[in-house]
Design a protein around this motif. Structure first.
Motif, PDB file in Angstrom:
ATOM      1  N   SER A 181      49.844 -24.632  50.831  1.00  0.00           N
ATOM      2  CA  SER A 181      49.908 -25.052  49.044  1.00  0.00           C
ATOM      3  C   SER A 181      51.304 -24.138  48.152  1.00  0.00           C
ATOM      4  CB  SER A 181      49.329 -24.104  48.823  1.00  0.00           C
ATOM      5  OG  SER A 181      48.669 -24.177  47.458  1.00  0.00           O
ATOM      6  N   PRO A 200      39.554 -28.537  46.589  1.00  0.00           N
ATOM      7  CA  PRO A 200      40.740 -27.854  45.224  1.00  0.00           C
ATOM      8  C   PRO A 200      40.206 -27.030  44.077  1.00  0.00           C
ATOM      9  CG  PRO A 200      40.613 -30.004  45.739  1.00  0.00           C
ATOM     10  CD  PRO A 200      39.657 -29.511  46.677  1.00  0.00           C
ATOM     11  N   ASP A 237      45.982 -15.591  52.144  1.00  0.00           N
ATOM     12  CA  ASP A 237      46.709 -16.206  51.282  1.00  0.00           C
ATOM     13  C   ASP A 237      48.107 -15.656  50.822  1.00  0.00           C
ATOM     14  OD1 ASP A 237      45.242 -18.606  51.103  1.00  0.00           O
ATOM     15  OD2 ASP A 237      44.035 -18.306  49.807  1.00  0.00           O
ATOM     16  N   SER A 297      47.940 -31.155  54.142  1.00  0.00           N
ATOM     17  CA  SER A 297      47.453 -30.902  54.974  1.00  0.00           C
ATOM     18  C   SER A 297      47.020 -31.266  56.712  1.00  0.00           C
ATOM     19  CB  SER A 297      46.149 -29.961  54.769  1.00  0.00           C
ATOM     20  OG  SER A 297      45.361 -31.380  54.016  1.00  0.00           O
ATOM     21  N   ASP A 312      47.854 -22.227  55.573  1.00  0.00           N
ATOM     22  CA  ASP A 312      46.746 -22.534  56.218  1.00  0.00           C
ATOM     23  C   ASP A 312      46.589 -23.137  57.691  1.00  0.00           C
ATOM     24  OD1 ASP A 312      45.194 -21.879  53.532  1.00  0.00           O
ATOM     25  OD2 ASP A 312      45.107 -23.700  52.952  1.00  0.00           O
ATOM     26  N   THR A 340      49.000 -29.485  47.618  1.00  0.00           N
ATOM     27  CA  THR A 340      48.888 -29.001  48.722  1.00  0.00           C
ATOM     28  C   THR A 340      48.367 -30.771  49.615  1.00  0.00           C
ATOM     29  OG1 THR A 340      47.273 -27.932  48.055  1.00  0.00           O
ATOM     30  CG2 THR A 340      46.861 -28.126  50.108  1.00  0.00           C
ATOM     31  N   SER A 347      49.141 -27.343  41.283  1.00  0.00           N
ATOM     32  CA  SER A 347      49.981 -26.911  43.078  1.00  0.00           C
ATOM     33  C   SER A 347      49.273 -28.511  43.496  1.00  0.00           C
ATOM     34  CB  SER A 347      48.720 -25.825  43.243  1.00  0.00           C
ATOM     35  OG  SER A 347      47.030 -26.650  43.450  1.00  0.00           O
TER      36      SER A 347
END
Length: 289
Positions: free
Chosen positions: A142, A13, A95, A156, A103, A154, A152
C-alpha cells in the motif's frame, strides 16, 4: 471470480479508513504539516458489520438474488484480519509508520457457486455443486499520500487452492484499489480486479458434460482455464456521526460491474442461459470499537 460476494472485499479499505497511513488530521495549521490525531484504529480494534447484496444467482447468471454479507475486520498485536469475498485474510506483517506498507499472510474463502439460490430451471437441472473451501497465500503493498495527504493506492494478489474436494483447482486474483476520504465523514474507494483460474476450476463450474447435455438440453461444452473475469467496484462509506476517526457506526454502499471472459463467458451456462455482464449493488452497516 468477481461475483456477488465482492462487497466484503471492497469494504476492507473503508473499514480501515483511519489506519495510521490514512487517518491523518484533515484540519491542520496552514503554516506546517497537519498532525494526525490519535484514532480508534491506532491500537487494537474490531470492526463488525452486516450487509445485503443484490447480484447474480451464480457466476454467469442473468437472474439476480439477495444475499447476506457478514463483515469482520480487526487488528490485534500487529496482526491484521481483513475481509475477503465470503472469507477473510490474515496479514502477519505490521504496517509501517511512514511510507509503503507491505502485507503477507493467508487468505481463505468459502465458495458457494451453484450450491443454492439457482433460479434458472435449466441450470438447476445440471445438479447442485459442492461448496469449495479455498486457502492460500496473499501479498500486497500500500502506497499512502499519492495525490493528497490522506489517500492511498493498494496493490494485492491472492492465490487460493480448494482443499474441500469440490473443484480441486486454484484461482489467482490480482487487484488494485484507490482510496480517498471525501471529507471527514465520507470516504470513497475505487477498485479494479481480475481473476485467473486453472483447468480444474473451469471444468467444475463451466463444463456441460454429455449426460448433463441430455438432461438439460444445453449443448455439451468442455471448459478450460485462463482469464476468468475482470471488474470494477465503486464504494462510498458514511460515518453516522460525521467523524471516521472515532469509530462507531457507519453505512457503506457499493456498485460493481464485472465481465466474464474466456470459457466462463462462452459456456452455455452463460452464453445461452445467462450473461457475461455481472452487476452488483449492496449496502451494509458496521460498528468499530
Amino acid at each position: 471470480m468477481i461475483r456477488t460476494p465482492n462487497l466484503a472485499s471492497i469494504l476492507a479499505p473503508v473499514l480501515a479508513v483511519t489506519s495510521p497511513a490514512s487517518g491523518q488530521q484533515v484540519d491542520g495549521d496552514a503554516a506546517g504539516p497537519p498532525e494526525r490525531p490519535e484514532t480508534v484504529f491506532d491500537g487494537d480494534f474490531l470492526s463488525i458489520g452486516v450487509g445485503a447484496g443484490y447480484g447474480p444467482s451464480y457466476s454467469g447468471s442473468d437472474d439476480y438474488v439477495v444475499f447476506p454479507l457478514p463483515i469482520v475486520q480487526a487488528s490485534v498485536a500487529g496482526i491484521d484480519i481483513n475481509p475477503r469475498p465470503a472469507g477473510l485474510a490474515v496479514d502477519f506483517v505490521p504496517d509501517a509508520d511512514d511510507g509503503p506498507s507491505f502485507d503477507a499472510g493467508i487468505a481463505m474463502r468459502l465458495r458457494s457457486d451453484r450450491v443454492d439460490q439457482i433460479k434458472d430451471p435449466v441450470v438447476k437441472s445440471l445438479g447442485k455443486l459442492d461448496r469449495a473451501f479455498e486457502i492460500g497465500p496473499t501479498a500486497g503493498v500500500s502506497f499512502p499520500q499519492v495525490f493528497n495527504p490522506y489517500d492511498s493506492v493498494t496493490v494485492s494478489v491472492d492465490a487460493l487452492w480448494d482443499i474441500a474436494g469440490a473443484h480441486d483447482g486454484m484461482t489467482v486474483s490480482p487487484s488494485i484499489a484507490y482510496f480517498t476520504p471525501l471529507n471527514r465523514g465520507i470516504a470513497g474507494s475505487l477498485s479494479l480486479s481480475a481473476t485467473f483460474v486453472d483447468d480444474d476450476f473451469a471444468d467444475y463450474y463451466y463444463t456441460v458434460s454429455p449426460a448433463q447435455s441430455v438432461a438439460s438440453g444445453l449443448p455439451a461444452y468442455q471448459a478450460d482455464g485462463g482469464l476468468n473475469s475482470v471488474g470494477a467496484n465503486l464504494l462510498l462509506a458514511f460515518d453516522l456521526n460525521g467523524d471516521v476517526t472515532d469509530g462507531g457506526f457507519s453505512i457503506v454502499t457499493i456498485g460493481g460491474y464485472s465481465r466474464l471472459m474466456g470459457d466462463a463467458k462462452r459456456t452455455p451456462l452463460t452464453s445461452i442461459r445467462g450473461s457475461g455482464d455481472q452487476w452488483l449493488i449492496g449496502a451494509g452497516i458496521g460498528y468499530t470499537f
